[in-house]
Enzyme design. Sequence first.
Site, PDB file in Angstrom:
ATOM      1  N   CYS A   1      -6.922 -26.187 -22.134  1.00  0.00           N
ATOM      2  CA  CYS A   1      -7.482 -26.814 -20.927  1.00  0.00           C
ATOM      3  C   CYS A   1      -7.891 -25.731 -19.938  1.00  0.00           C
ATOM      4  O   CYS A   1      -8.956 -25.797 -19.332  1.00  0.00           O
ATOM      5  CB  CYS A   1      -6.475 -27.757 -20.273  1.00  0.00           C
ATOM      6  SG  CYS A   1      -6.344 -29.380 -21.062  1.00  0.00           S
TER       7      CYS A   1
ATOM      8  N   HIS B   1      -7.999 -33.386 -22.688  1.00  0.00           N
ATOM      9  CA  HIS B   1      -6.770 -32.941 -23.346  1.00  0.00           C
ATOM     10  C   HIS B   1      -6.312 -33.990 -24.358  1.00  0.00           C
ATOM     11  O   HIS B   1      -5.921 -35.091 -23.984  1.00  0.00           O
ATOM     12  CB  HIS B   1      -5.656 -32.682 -22.333  1.00  0.00           C
ATOM     13  CG  HIS B   1      -4.390 -32.208 -22.991  1.00  0.00           C
ATOM     14  ND1 HIS B   1      -4.198 -30.883 -23.346  1.00  0.00           N
ATOM     15  CD2 HIS B   1      -3.283 -32.882 -23.402  1.00  0.00           C
ATOM     16  CE1 HIS B   1      -3.019 -30.768 -23.944  1.00  0.00           C
ATOM     17  NE2 HIS B   1      -2.443 -31.964 -23.978  1.00  0.00           N
TER      18      HIS B   1
ATOM     19  N   ASN C   1      -5.774 -27.790 -37.835  1.00  0.00           N
ATOM     20  CA  ASN C   1      -4.348 -27.721 -38.125  1.00  0.00           C
ATOM     21  C   ASN C   1      -3.643 -28.750 -37.257  1.00  0.00           C
ATOM     22  O   ASN C   1      -3.849 -28.781 -36.041  1.00  0.00           O
ATOM     23  CB  ASN C   1      -3.818 -26.315 -37.810  1.00  0.00           C
ATOM     24  CG  ASN C   1      -4.447 -25.256 -38.706  1.00  0.00           C
ATOM     25  OD1 ASN C   1      -4.810 -25.537 -39.845  1.00  0.00           O
ATOM     26  ND2 ASN C   1      -4.592 -24.045 -38.200  1.00  0.00           N
TER      27      ASN C   1
ATOM     28  N   GLY D   1       0.487 -25.975 -39.238  1.00  0.00           N
ATOM     29  CA  GLY D   1       0.304 -24.652 -38.627  1.00  0.00           C
ATOM     30  C   GLY D   1      -0.308 -24.703 -37.239  1.00  0.00           C
ATOM     31  O   GLY D   1      -0.823 -23.698 -36.750  1.00  0.00           O
TER      32      GLY D   1
ATOM     33  N   THR E   1      -0.460 -24.273 -33.521  1.00  0.00           N
ATOM     34  CA  THR E   1       0.342 -23.516 -32.545  1.00  0.00           C
ATOM     35  C   THR E   1      -0.063 -23.824 -31.102  1.00  0.00           C
ATOM     36  O   THR E   1       0.686 -23.518 -30.184  1.00  0.00           O
ATOM     37  CB  THR E   1       0.211 -21.992 -32.776  1.00  0.00           C
ATOM     38  OG1 THR E   1      -1.158 -21.623 -32.641  1.00  0.00           O
ATOM     39  CG2 THR E   1       0.716 -21.600 -34.150  1.00  0.00           C
TER      40      THR E   1
ATOM     41  N   HIS F   1      -3.473 -28.588 -28.147  1.00  0.00           N
ATOM     42  CA  HIS F   1      -4.721 -29.181 -27.646  1.00  0.00           C
ATOM     43  C   HIS F   1      -5.651 -29.205 -28.852  1.00  0.00           C
ATOM     44  O   HIS F   1      -5.940 -28.140 -29.433  1.00  0.00           O
ATOM     45  CB  HIS F   1      -5.272 -28.334 -26.495  1.00  0.00           C
ATOM     46  CG  HIS F   1      -6.555 -28.848 -25.883  1.00  0.00           C
ATOM     47  ND1 HIS F   1      -6.696 -29.064 -24.519  1.00  0.00           N
ATOM     48  CD2 HIS F   1      -7.758 -29.165 -26.435  1.00  0.00           C
ATOM     49  CE1 HIS F   1      -7.930 -29.510 -24.272  1.00  0.00           C
ATOM     50  NE2 HIS F   1      -8.593 -29.571 -25.424  1.00  0.00           N
TER      51      HIS F   1
ATOM     52  N   HIS G   1      -8.111 -28.836 -31.664  1.00  0.00           N
ATOM     53  CA  HIS G   1      -9.163 -27.832 -31.833  1.00  0.00           C
ATOM     54  C   HIS G   1      -9.567 -27.733 -33.290  1.00  0.00           C
ATOM     55  O   HIS G   1      -8.764 -27.985 -34.194  1.00  0.00           O
ATOM     56  CB  HIS G   1      -8.709 -26.456 -31.322  1.00  0.00           C
ATOM     57  CG  HIS G   1      -7.398 -25.981 -31.890  1.00  0.00           C
ATOM     58  ND1 HIS G   1      -6.186 -26.404 -31.396  1.00  0.00           N
ATOM     59  CD2 HIS G   1      -7.119 -25.132 -32.903  1.00  0.00           C
ATOM     60  CE1 HIS G   1      -5.211 -25.821 -32.089  1.00  0.00           C
ATOM     61  NE2 HIS G   1      -5.753 -25.052 -33.016  1.00  0.00           N
TER      62      HIS G   1
ATOM     63  N   HIS H   1     -11.211 -25.071 -36.011  1.00  0.00           N
ATOM     64  CA  HIS H   1     -11.601 -23.702 -36.344  1.00  0.00           C
ATOM     65  C   HIS H   1     -12.903 -23.777 -37.137  1.00  0.00           C
ATOM     66  O   HIS H   1     -12.993 -24.534 -38.106  1.00  0.00           O
ATOM     67  CB  HIS H   1     -10.553 -23.029 -37.238  1.00  0.00           C
ATOM     68  CG  HIS H   1      -9.198 -22.882 -36.612  1.00  0.00           C
ATOM     69  ND1 HIS H   1      -8.736 -21.682 -36.119  1.00  0.00           N
ATOM     70  CD2 HIS H   1      -8.190 -23.778 -36.417  1.00  0.00           C
ATOM     71  CE1 HIS H   1      -7.498 -21.842 -35.653  1.00  0.00           C
ATOM     72  NE2 HIS H   1      -7.148 -23.102 -35.818  1.00  0.00           N
TER      73      HIS H   1
HETATM   74  P1  AMP Z   1      -3.738 -23.130 -34.423  1.00  0.00           P
HETATM   75  O1  AMP Z   1      -2.783 -22.215 -35.119  1.00  0.00           O
HETATM   76  O2  AMP Z   1      -4.531 -24.013 -35.348  1.00  0.00           O
HETATM   77  O3  AMP Z   1      -3.065 -23.935 -33.318  1.00  0.00           O
HETATM   78  O4  AMP Z   1      -4.831 -22.206 -33.763  1.00  0.00           O
HETATM   79  C1  AMP Z   1      -4.707 -21.634 -32.508  1.00  0.00           C
HETATM   80  C2  AMP Z   1      -5.735 -20.534 -32.456  1.00  0.00           C
HETATM   81  O5  AMP Z   1      -5.918 -20.179 -31.103  1.00  0.00           O
HETATM   82  C3  AMP Z   1      -5.316 -19.258 -33.187  1.00  0.00           C
HETATM   83  O6  AMP Z   1      -6.286 -18.959 -34.190  1.00  0.00           O
HETATM   84  C4  AMP Z   1      -5.294 -18.199 -32.088  1.00  0.00           C
HETATM   85  O7  AMP Z   1      -5.762 -16.947 -32.523  1.00  0.00           O
HETATM   86  C5  AMP Z   1      -6.213 -18.820 -31.038  1.00  0.00           C
HETATM   87  N1  AMP Z   1      -5.972 -18.394 -29.677  1.00  0.00           N
HETATM   88  C6  AMP Z   1      -4.792 -18.350 -29.020  1.00  0.00           C
HETATM   89  N2  AMP Z   1      -4.962 -17.935 -27.751  1.00  0.00           N
HETATM   90  C7  AMP Z   1      -6.301 -17.720 -27.603  1.00  0.00           C
HETATM   91  C8  AMP Z   1      -7.124 -17.278 -26.521  1.00  0.00           C
HETATM   92  N3  AMP Z   1      -6.620 -16.983 -25.313  1.00  0.00           N
HETATM   93  N4  AMP Z   1      -8.462 -17.168 -26.730  1.00  0.00           N
HETATM   94  C9  AMP Z   1      -8.982 -17.449 -27.938  1.00  0.00           C
HETATM   95  N5  AMP Z   1      -8.265 -17.898 -28.985  1.00  0.00           N
HETATM   96  C10 AMP Z   1      -6.944 -18.014 -28.829  1.00  0.00           C
HETATM   97 ZN    ZN Z   2      -5.238 -29.204 -23.077  1.00  0.00          ZN
END
Ligand code: AMP
Ligand code: ZN
Length: 114
Positions: free
Chosen positions: A7, A46, A87, A93, A95, A98, A100, A102
């Site tokens: 966010c 969100h 993910n 996986g 992390t 929010h 997203h 890839h």
């Molecule tokens: P996930 O493991 O699917 O939740 O993916 C989270 C992704 O966010 C990971 O690939 C991280 O490298 C990426 N990530 C975390 N912090 C940032 C950030 N500040 N800017 C860009 N990508 C980020």
């Molecule tokens: Zn969010």
Amino acid sequence: MNDCLFCKIANKEIPSQCVYEDELVFAFKDIEPQAPVHILIIPKEHILSAMELNEENANVISHIFLVAGKIAKDSGIDKTGFRIVNNCGVDGGQTVGHLHFHMLGGRNLMWPPG
Ligand code: AMP
Ligand code: ZN
């Protein structure tokens, strides 16, 4: 969500390398790229994870895939191909809490994943 990293990125409170933005979505380069092209596409709203999608908020998903096509062209991977990954949850996986997607490309990606 006050305390959500993505966010804050979508609100530009935290800087990112934005590659696309409109009223519904924000797309930016992953900070730890796993491929020559690694972009995260997120809804501005969100939504915690794919498990939080419902009839009211799910329209953004088709929009994300339309945007992905544009980003692919802009990134030069529309002809060579790419992978879009979501993910979800601990075993998936995820992390960042929010939703997203890839978008990975620019090299031959392995299948099946680990
Ligand atoms: P996930 O493991 O699917 O939740 O993916 C989270 C992704 O966010 C990971 O690939 C991280 O490298 C990426 N990530 C975390 N912090 C940032 C950030 N500040 N800017 C860009 N990508 C980020
Ligand atoms: Zn969010």
